[in-house]
Design an enzyme around this catalytic site. Structure first.
Site, PDB file in Angstrom:
ATOM      1  N   CYS A  85       0.806  -1.219   0.000  1.00  0.00           N
ATOM      2  CA  CYS A  85       0.000   0.000   0.000  1.00  0.00           C
ATOM      3  C   CYS A  85       0.839   1.268   0.000  1.00  0.00           C
ATOM      4  O   CYS A  85       0.647   2.146  -0.839  1.00  0.00           O
ATOM      5  CB  CYS A  85      -0.957  -0.023   1.191  1.00  0.00           C
ATOM      6  SG  CYS A  85      -1.831   1.520   1.471  1.00  0.00           S
ATOM      7  N   CYS A 415       0.990  22.261   7.724  1.00  0.00           N
ATOM      8  CA  CYS A 415       1.101  20.815   7.478  1.00  0.00           C
ATOM      9  C   CYS A 415       2.408  20.496   6.751  1.00  0.00           C
ATOM     10  O   CYS A 415       2.603  19.375   6.307  1.00  0.00           O
ATOM     11  CB  CYS A 415      -0.101  20.320   6.679  1.00  0.00           C
ATOM     12  SG  CYS A 415      -0.317  21.200   5.129  1.00  0.00           S
TER      13      CYS A 415
END
Ligand code: SAH
Length: 459
Positions: A85, A415
């Site tokens: 993933c 962020c």
């Protein structure tokens, strides 16, 4: 002319090396005879055996073959799909050490890019339970022999790997996605095929209000109509507790942008609700809403603490999205002005202000770097400014206006530690000083880190 650097490794060569750092996206970084290699899944301090996959002039990539000497904090990833993933780049590192590495990343960026040594960088605030924290699951659908699959794209391909459970998503999301797979397969609904542009079901989005238990399911399809709509809707209503909204989004374009322009509510309400602290939010299919509600509250409380409001202040919230931080601040300020570029987000922000009966907030649509100078020209001078820009950071024009406006405090929510450090340097050169930086872990198991910085006017 500089001496041409000789690359000391060749593609496919197997080498041994020591890993020295973690990159901003969680890959191990090591040097082989001075040449930098990025090695996914390798951890600092480890001696590893790796195979060179790709070489560029300045750096290359390698695949880890064997850990010869492991980092003492290495753990076995819980997710069976960890290798395929790539979504959780740090699952092989214990949680305490993930938090420590995030703090190191922030300090390193401040020092290297911002030339800031004096600010206190606090230990990262982590989660008590760093799993199942996401309130939004967004999964692509595909087909395999025997029915529909949904999960994630295999790296660099259009193939979808089936995933029955994602350990960072809410359990309910897993259950609903499994249910849609099953029901849609039984109704012979086809999945969209990215390569040919044929088929129907593209993505399913599930949103869960953590405080309210309300659930929204968004089906993104490649046509105007969903065949067997009533059967699918009925099955979902019967089996999903808390379901409040089923929405169809139509996206017929050959693009990897997930949602199309048209949205239709096919059952229930157009919104679900959730709370952050005492503030209530209505969330629609297309609204931006922070994905980790538990840590969002931690983050906003920290922003509020740094803003240090007494009730008399004028506050500007730049890049305000659906007004989440603005409404949080409005509980303690005289007047808040929020600005955001996406008109739908501002419509949500205004609705959220009404929902909470807050009348000391005003919202404007536009670029923060244009609207704030315009406000300033009208005589609006903030005591405190909060900025929460996207990854690329603040626009220079916005920072220049703040330097002229001279608010006492700037609270910078970020962020991206790299652009945070760059912008803090500009503010420092303009008369501000960075006092404290608080990293908050909004995305456990990944290398992402959110920060709140307190910046004060130098006296
Ligand atoms: N503060 C909000 C949203 C932060 S995300 C929250 O915590 O939920 C950053 C936001 O900045 C996004 O909503 C994005 O649409 C907006 N944005 C991007 N560029 C902008 C610009 N130049 N001016 C104003 N807003 C912008």
């Amino acid at each position: 002319m500089s001496k041409k650097q000789v690359i000391p490794v060749k593609k496919n060569e197997q080498i041994e090396l020591i890993v020295s750092d973690l990159s901003h996206d969680g890959q191990g970084v090591g040097r082989f005879e001075g040449y930098t290699l990025f090695i996914p899944q390798a951890l600092p301090g480890e001696r590893i055996k790796a195979q060179v996959m790709q070489t560029g002039k300045k750096y290359g990539f390698a695949k880890m073959l064997e850990v010869l000497q492991p980092n003492e904090h290495r753990v076995k990833p819980d997710c069976p799909l960890f290798d395929q993933c790539g979504g959780c780049a740090l699952q092989h590192l214990n949680y305490e050490e993930q938090l420590a590495q995030k703090r190191i990343l922030v300090e390193d960026n401040l020092r290297r890019i911002g030339k800031i040594e004096h600010a206190v960088v606090h230990p990262t605030v982590g989660m008590e339970d760093p799993w199942r924290y996401r309130n939004k699951a967004q999964v692509p659908f595909g087909e395999e022999e025997g029915g529909l699959v949904a999960g994630f794209y295999a790296p660099r391909s259009h193939q979808i790997i089936n995933m029955e459970s994602c350990l960072i998503q809410h359990q309910k999301s897993d259950e609903i996605i499994e249910l849609v797979k099953e029901v849609a397969t039984s109704l012979c609904i086809r999945a969209y095929d990215e390569q040919t542009g044929t088929g129907l079901l593209r993505h399913v989005i599930v949103r869960v209000g953590f405080q309210t238990g309300e659930i929204m399911v968004v089906l993104i399809i490649n046509d105007d109509k969903l065949p067997e709509k009533d059967k699918l809707v009925n099955q979902l209503i019967n089996e999903v507790d808390g379901l409040k909204s089923i929405v169809l989004n139509i996206n017929k374009r050959k693009t990897n942008v997930i949602m199309g322009e048209r949205t239709k509510v096919i059952w229930g309400e157009p919104h679900i609700h959730d709370y952050i602290g005492n503030v209530k939010f209505a969330i629609s299919a297309r609204s931006f809403y922070q994905v980790n509600p538990v840590q969002t509250e931690v983050l906003y409380n920290q922003a509020l603490a740094f803003a240090n409001l007494s009730g008399t202040e004028t506050v500007i919230d730049a890049y305000c999205g659906i007004g989440t931080i603005s409404l949080f601040l409005a509980q303690k300020a005289r007047q808040v002005y929020g600005v955001e570029i996406v008109p739908e987000a501002i419509a949500d922000a205004k609705r959220n202000a009404r929902l909470n009966a807050m009348d000391n907030v005003e919202f404007a649509v536009g670029e923060a770097e244009k609207i704030i100078p315009w406000w300033y020209a009208q005589g609006i001078v903030a005591d405190v400014v909060v900025v929460d820009p996207p990854r690329k950071g603040c626009d220079q024009q916005l920072l220049d206006t703040l330097i002229k406006m001279k608010p006492q405090r700037i609270v910078y929510v970020s962020c991206n530690p790299g652009t945070l450090a760059r912008d803090l340097r500009i503010l420092e050169d303009g008369g501000y000083v960075t006092k404290e930086v608080q990293p908050v872990d909004m995305f456990p198991q990944t290398m992402h880190v959110e920060c709140v910085a307190l910046v004060e006017l130098r006296v």
